[in-house]
Scaffold this motif. Structure first.
Motif, PDB file in Angstrom:
ATOM      1  N   GLU A 117       0.855  -1.182   0.000  1.00  0.00           N
ATOM      2  CA  GLU A 117       0.000   0.000   0.000  1.00  0.00           C
ATOM      3  C   GLU A 117       0.898   1.241   0.000  1.00  0.00           C
ATOM      4  O   GLU A 117       1.877   1.283   0.760  1.00  0.00           O
ATOM      5  CB  GLU A 117      -0.913   0.031   1.233  1.00  0.00           C
ATOM      6  CG  GLU A 117      -1.912   1.179   1.149  1.00  0.00           C
ATOM      7  CD  GLU A 117      -2.928   1.199   2.277  1.00  0.00           C
ATOM      8  OE1 GLU A 117      -2.856   0.332   3.164  1.00  0.00           O
ATOM      9  OE2 GLU A 117      -3.795   2.064   2.234  1.00  0.00           O
ATOM     10  N   ALA A 118       0.595   2.238  -0.796  1.00  0.00           N
ATOM     11  CA  ALA A 118      -0.514   2.295  -1.722  1.00  0.00           C
ATOM     12  C   ALA A 118      -0.122   1.685  -3.084  1.00  0.00           C
ATOM     13  O   ALA A 118      -0.881   0.915  -3.675  1.00  0.00           O
ATOM     14  CB  ALA A 118      -0.969   3.728  -1.887  1.00  0.00           C
ATOM     15  N   TRP A 309      -7.701   5.716  -4.734  1.00  0.00           N
ATOM     16  CA  TRP A 309      -7.022   6.187  -3.521  1.00  0.00           C
ATOM     17  C   TRP A 309      -7.552   7.506  -2.978  1.00  0.00           C
ATOM     18  O   TRP A 309      -7.282   7.851  -1.831  1.00  0.00           O
ATOM     19  CB  TRP A 309      -5.512   6.232  -3.729  1.00  0.00           C
ATOM     20  CG  TRP A 309      -4.937   4.858  -3.797  1.00  0.00           C
ATOM     21  CD1 TRP A 309      -4.238   4.297  -4.822  1.00  0.00           C
ATOM     22  CD2 TRP A 309      -5.047   3.832  -2.794  1.00  0.00           C
ATOM     23  NE1 TRP A 309      -3.900   3.001  -4.526  1.00  0.00           N
ATOM     24  CE2 TRP A 309      -4.388   2.688  -3.287  1.00  0.00           C
ATOM     25  CE3 TRP A 309      -5.644   3.769  -1.536  1.00  0.00           C
ATOM     26  CZ2 TRP A 309      -4.311   1.495  -2.556  1.00  0.00           C
ATOM     27  CZ3 TRP A 309      -5.574   2.591  -0.821  1.00  0.00           C
ATOM     28  CH2 TRP A 309      -4.912   1.477  -1.325  1.00  0.00           C
ATOM     29  N   LEU A 312      -9.474   7.068   0.254  1.00  0.00           N
ATOM     30  CA  LEU A 312      -8.751   6.417   1.359  1.00  0.00           C
ATOM     31  C   LEU A 312      -9.476   6.522   2.708  1.00  0.00           C
ATOM     32  O   LEU A 312      -9.486   5.588   3.510  1.00  0.00           O
ATOM     33  CB  LEU A 312      -7.343   7.023   1.469  1.00  0.00           C
ATOM     34  CG  LEU A 312      -6.437   6.429   2.542  1.00  0.00           C
ATOM     35  CD1 LEU A 312      -6.166   4.961   2.299  1.00  0.00           C
ATOM     36  CD2 LEU A 312      -5.113   7.202   2.613  1.00  0.00           C
TER      37      LEU A 312
END
Ligand code: HT7
Ligand code: ZN
Length: 859
Positions: A117-118, A309, A312
């Motif tokens: 991640e990411a 993302w 998030l």
């Protein structure tokens, strides 16, 4: 460098249903064979664009035939004219021992470890490295049997064997389709702790915890914490674990706290290893909450993941909220809430006021690693908490059930979450959801006006949303404000109308008014109970009314906050050069407040903490750093002196017998150590400090004594620190506390000290924990040294970052934060800070990570 924008999201043109990975581990040349089942998602003739970085490509084949119609680019591999459905075989080679960035597959201290991640998976193989591509993973690992007896990946082990060349192999299969960021592999030699957990529905889960050789006993607390987390999630949210095995590995080299890879969490050893001798109460607390956080991700993050993302906070804000609720249930709700609010006021408000200001769901990103922020995490959790307040515990649970019913197995957005919450409860969250898109800390002002003719008091609540670095246009937010009203005799009174619920008013427009008819003018509003919204509150309360609030408010958080506001006001008088404004009755009132709380070490311990320098900065502009720091210091000294007799009594009464990590003892120990820090302002503290240090049977008291010594006098401090070093020299994790104390010491030769610390045999620039302990502690918490008037502290940090950025940009980018937060300071200081930021920007090889933050800070 171009930013990616949230609004540019497009669904992937291809998906990958299955991936079979085959690793042959080698320190400098690990071979990775990846076999992908690829399917086109639309009808177009689009090429397949795979992400990949720092990879050596060895082979490409489609449906078992060599394939050559591709281009390698800086960021990946483009395959042209591919069929609609096919098997793609890609062979790459990577160099784990040279990977100092600790992203992708790396080898440190003899342990192979991944962090995906990411966007780290693209450093292992070419792939659609985005969270909305979910595939079933099968992973084969081959490695040296003697040095790598343990070889782990996600899911269940299904086959294993030995080869004749001294290697062995194992095959892992994860039945749950997952995005690549949740992939993990670990190989090394560990001590192992095992246990079982029987779920609500009677399924037996094997629990396995892997720690450094010799550290088995220090892992026991983490394993117990895991079981408590598993039980809590079943009881509170009805969520059960879904695989047969849950593994946690503790590693020494790690960029962040921990990672929730499916069935195989990887942890920074700092958040696993804890025992009475080596860990403070705070360490125990952190271990339990990080263990819980990663476990809770199994549902909020893994079973339901993020579409992209920018979303998030969907998983992080929600999971932080869940771990906060858990911690609160495990220990003391009040001190937990205060801890959370301190993070908001010290760090998140600072971020919002800086050039890095962004909404909890950002709109633009250059480097995703820069957005694992206090805003996305902690403000994100505050936003979830506000929903919890609005919906009530039952409504919130119904919303969560609906969220999982709709989205299990999917990659979704924050809007999907809000929509599930809304439809489960019929509460309209349209206006509320602006919290996702608007950055900045709203200001809420409480003002009173009394009209004698009509005997009517009007309390005006005004919200103000000022422009931030990233957004000039702001809108009114939907703010749930917990509030109570006190009459002069301490009784509660209620407004004529206008409350959403008992003690809750909604501010959904610029100005909201509440009136009190026939109740006189003497009413004290106690606003922002339990910190019901992430706002900055100002009010027209007098110092005596803060004391009144402390005496009579129902909400424990408000009582604590009243004392903090009063301290803030007192420090302001010192800062303005007129401490005589603080009348005797106020000192006396503070004394009585403390005296009256003697039987409650929890609130007492919290109330005796003077607001940090960082917190004080958030409500001031054009700050003279040293004057403010000194004002804070002198106030603390005078406070300690004024109530020294009382403090001594409190110190003596809060001595516990043998150590246990349990709420009552933790509160009492904290109270004692907070008092000792205050007493360290006075000569009488020397004996207390030395006696506590030598008689301590636990790390909390040892560290409490060292912190007090740091405050008290350099000679004593150095003596005790030397003793501590002798005792812990072979234990770098414990020595980090020692590094941190040295780095935060207020002394004129601090830069020479830092240079010595960097030469210490246990310091390593490649280990993020060491770097954070020395350089991070200095930059974030050494007010006098970092802000030295000649700019030498800023220069020191900059020199260091220029070096560190070459190997670990992610950590470098976190450490630059204090330099980017120049906005509150006086212009001459701002210039010094910007000068160093410019030096960074002048470096042609600066990483994307640092570039994004530094260029914004200079814009
Ligand atoms: N989800 C994880 C976030 C993370 C991370 C962890 C370790 C190293 C690098 C990382 N980058 C992002 C941690 C969490 O929130 O649980
Ligand atoms: Zn998380």
């Amino acid at each position: 460098l171009v930013a990616k924008r949230r609004e540019d999201y497009r669904a992937p043109e291809f998906t990958i249903t299955d991936i079979a990975l085959d690793f042959t581990l080698d320190p400098s040349a690990t071979k990775v064979v990846s076999e992908l089942q690829v399917k086109r998602q639309d009808n177009a003739n689009a090429p397949l664009e795979l992400d990949g970085e720092h990879l050596q490509l060895l082979e490409v084949a489609i449906d078992d035939l060599p394939f050559g119609d591709y281009q390698q680019t800086d960021s990946g591999l483009v395959l042209n004219n591919v069929p609609d459905a096919f098997t793609l075989r890609i062979v790459t080679q990577v160099n784990p021992s040279e990977n100092k960035a600790l992203e992708g597959l790396y080898l440190s201290n003899g342990v192979y470890c991944t962090q995906c991640e990411a966007e780290g998976f693209r450093r292992i193989t070419y792939y659609l490295d985005r969270p909305d591509v979910l595939a079933r993973f099968t992973v084969k690992i081959t490695g040296d049997k003697a040095s790598l007896p343990t070889m782990l990946a996600n899911g269940n082990p299904i086959e294993q064997g030995s080869n004749t060349d001294g290697t062995h192999w194992i095959l892992w299969q994860d039945p749950f389709p997952k995005p690549s960021y949740l992939f993990a592999l670990v190989a090394g030699s560990f001590d192992q702790l095992t246990d079982t957990f029987v779920t609500q529905s009677g399924k037996s889960v094997a629990l396995e915890l892997f720690v450094d050789k010799g550290k088995r006993q220090r892992g026991e607390f983490a394993l117990e914490a895991l079981k408590r987390s598993m039980r809590w999630d079943e009881e509170v949210f009805g969520l059960e674990y879904d695989l047969d095995i849950y593994m946690i590995v503790a590693v020494d080299f790690f960029n962040m706290g921990a990672m929730e890879n499916k069935g195989l969490n990887v942890f920074n050893s700092k958040f696993v290893l804890a025992d009475q001798a080596s860990a403070t109460d705070e360490d125990f607390f952190n271990v339990e909450s990080v263990i819980a956080h990663e476990y809770f991700h199994n549902w909020t993050g893994n079973r339901v993941t993020c579409r992209d993302w920018f979303q998030l906070s969907l998983k992080e804000g929600l999971t932080v909220f869940r771990d906060q609720q858990f911690s609160s249930d495990m220990s003391s709700p009040l001190s937990n809430r205060i801890k959370q609010v301190r993070v908001m006021r010290e760090h998140q408000f600072a971020e919002d006021a800086s050039a890095m200001s962004h909404p909890i769901r950002p709109d633009e990103v250059i480097e995703m690693n820069n957005f694992y922020t206090v805003t996305v995490y902690d403000k994100g959790a505050e936003v979830i908490r506000m929903m919890h307040t609005l919906l009530g515990a039952e409504g919130f649970r119904a919303g969560m059930d609906e969220y999982f019913r709709r989205h299990d197995g999917q990659a979704v957005t924050c809007d999907d979450f809000v929509s599930a919450m809304q439809s489960a409860t019929d509460i309209d969250l349209t206006h509320f959801s602006r919290w996702y898109s608007q950055s900045g800390t709203p200001r809420v002002e409480v003002k009173r006006a009394y009209d004698a003719a009509s005997n009517k008091l009007t309390v005006t609540l005004t919200q103000q949303n000022l422009a931030t670095a990233d957004q000039s246009e702001k809108h009114d937010l939907y703010i749930p404000l917990q509030i109570e009203f006190l009459a002069a005799d301490g009784q509660h009174v209620a407004p004529d109308s206008g409350m959403f619920r008992d003690n809750l008013v909604i501010l959904d427009k610029p100005v909201t008014e509440l009136t009190f008819t026939g109740k006189g003018s003497n009413i004290t509003p106690v606003a922002l109970g339990n910190f019901s919204a992430p706002v900055k509150l100002t009010s027209d309360l007098t110092p005596l009314e803060w004391l009144h609030t402390f005496r009579f408010a129902n909400d424990a958080f408000s009582r604590w906050d009243a004392i903090q506001q009063l301290y803030n006001w007192c420090i302001e008088q010192y800062y303005q050069g007129s401490p005589q404004q603080i009348e005797k009755v106020i000192w006396q009132g503070l004394y009585e407040a403390v005296e009256a709380s003697q039987d409650n070490p929890e609130i007492l311990g919290e109330c005796l903490v003077v607001p940090s320098f960082e917190t004080l900065c958030q409500t001031r502009e054009n700050i003279d750093v040293h004057a403010l720091n000194e004002a804070r210091q002198t106030f603390s000294h005078d406070l300690a002196e004024f109530m020294s007799d009382l403090l001594l009594v409190i110190y003596q009464t809060n001595q516990s017998d043998s150590y246990a990590y349990e709420p009552a003892q933790v509160s009492s120990r904290r109270c004692k150590n907070v008092v000792l820090t205050l007493l360290a302002e006075l000569p009488l503290a020397e004996t207390l400090i030395t006696e506590q240090f030598s008689g301590s049977d636990n790390m909390s008291d040892t560290l409490g004594a060292l912190k007090a010594a740091q405050q008290f006098d350099l000679v004593l401090f150095n003596n005790l620190m030397n003793e501590f070093e002798q005792r812990w020299r072979d234990d770098p994790l414990v020595l980090d506390k020692w590094f941190g104390l040295h780095a935060t010491c207020d002394r004129s030769d601090i830069l020479a000290q830092l240079t010595l610390l960097r030469q210490h045999p246990q310091f390593s620039q490649q280990n993020p924990n060491r770097v954070r302990a020395v350089i991070g502690s200095f930059a974030f918490y050494n007010t006098s040294g970092f802000h030295a008037d000649d700019g030498s502290g800023y220069r020191f940090l900059t020199d260091y970052l220029l070096e560190l950025d070459k190997t670990n940009p992610q950590v470098a980018s976190r450490l630059v934060t204090p330099l980017t937060q120049w906005q509150h300071f006086a212009p001459s200081r701002q210039a010094l800070m910007r000068q160093q930021l410019s030096r960074l920007l002048d470096d042609a090889s600066l990483s994307k990570d640092l570039y994004e933050k530094v260029s914004k800070a200079l814009a």
